[in-house]
Design an enzyme around this catalytic site. Sequence first.
Site, PDB file in Angstrom:
ATOM      1  N   THR A  13      36.396  48.607 -48.761  1.00 38.13           N
ATOM      2  CA  THR A  13      37.360  48.913 -50.346  1.00 38.13           C
ATOM      3  C   THR A  13      36.237  49.808 -50.869  1.00 38.13           C
ATOM      4  OG1 THR A  13      36.294  46.898 -51.429  1.00 38.13           O
ATOM      5  CG2 THR A  13      37.898  46.966 -49.806  1.00 38.13           C
ATOM      6  N   TYR A 154      25.626  41.532 -64.154  1.00 43.84           N
ATOM      7  CA  TYR A 154      25.435  42.796 -62.658  1.00 43.84           C
ATOM      8  C   TYR A 154      24.724  42.396 -61.824  1.00 43.84           C
ATOM      9  CZ  TYR A 154      24.760  46.752 -59.211  1.00 43.84           C
ATOM     10  OH  TYR A 154      25.316  46.777 -58.049  1.00 43.84           O
TER      11      TYR A 154
END
Length: 264
Positions: A13, A154
């Site tokens: 991906t 993150y």
Amino acid sequence: MEINLNGKTALVTGSTKGIGFAIAKSLANSGAKVIINGRTDDAANKAKAEILASNPNANIETAPFDLASPKGAQELFTAFPDIDILVNNLGIYGTIPFTEISDDDWMNILNVNVVSGARLSRFYLPKMMEKNWGRIIFISSESAINIPDDMVHYGTSKAAMQGLARGIAKVAKGSGVTCNTILPGPTMTEGVAEFLQNVMGGDGKSLDELGREFVAKHRPSSLTGRFADPQEVANLVTYVASPLSSSTTGAALRVEGGIVESLI
């Protein structure tokens, strides 16, 4: 040691550039049929053409779907219902002071970085277990361990990714399916190169020099003192995706230049 992925189908991906592209190219060069994913036909076809230019025998398919959405994932499942290797590389990042990270920011980064990989793994894992062979690999980050104070959301998402991968490995216990995370450190992708030139450029310095200066200032515990090349990350992923790694599962494997101050 020869890595042979002939007969295996791999989905990577977010693989039209950067680390994902390097992984897709490496898996293709090892004999796998590789499905390249990006959000547009143009991006996916460009990446496919680049791989074929260096390896005309590569077996490449494209999946131009937004895999951060349930709709895009369903389009993928319809087009490619069966794979052997899933590399969950799709991810986003950005610097935001912690007190300014909104609920929407939190939900967006968790959706793209964690939920998207959980969604794909949920679909493909049972099929892999039926065949008694499969590889699920999450591309995390050393930021999962060294949470950056300017990217708390993150780092948190990458830490969650490691927990997810460990849990999937337990679900697949006793089968020929493994699940692991890879933790890259600073890596010289196209986006990072542009960042270094814009933020630290000047005086005619090379990218290597700029990268070393950045690492010395922001990642002083690094033992290599430099950015990694995307291919160095891809090398480890290719091994973990292969039959040779059958006893490696539930692990967080580092390719971060020794930044993390930990023995394990």
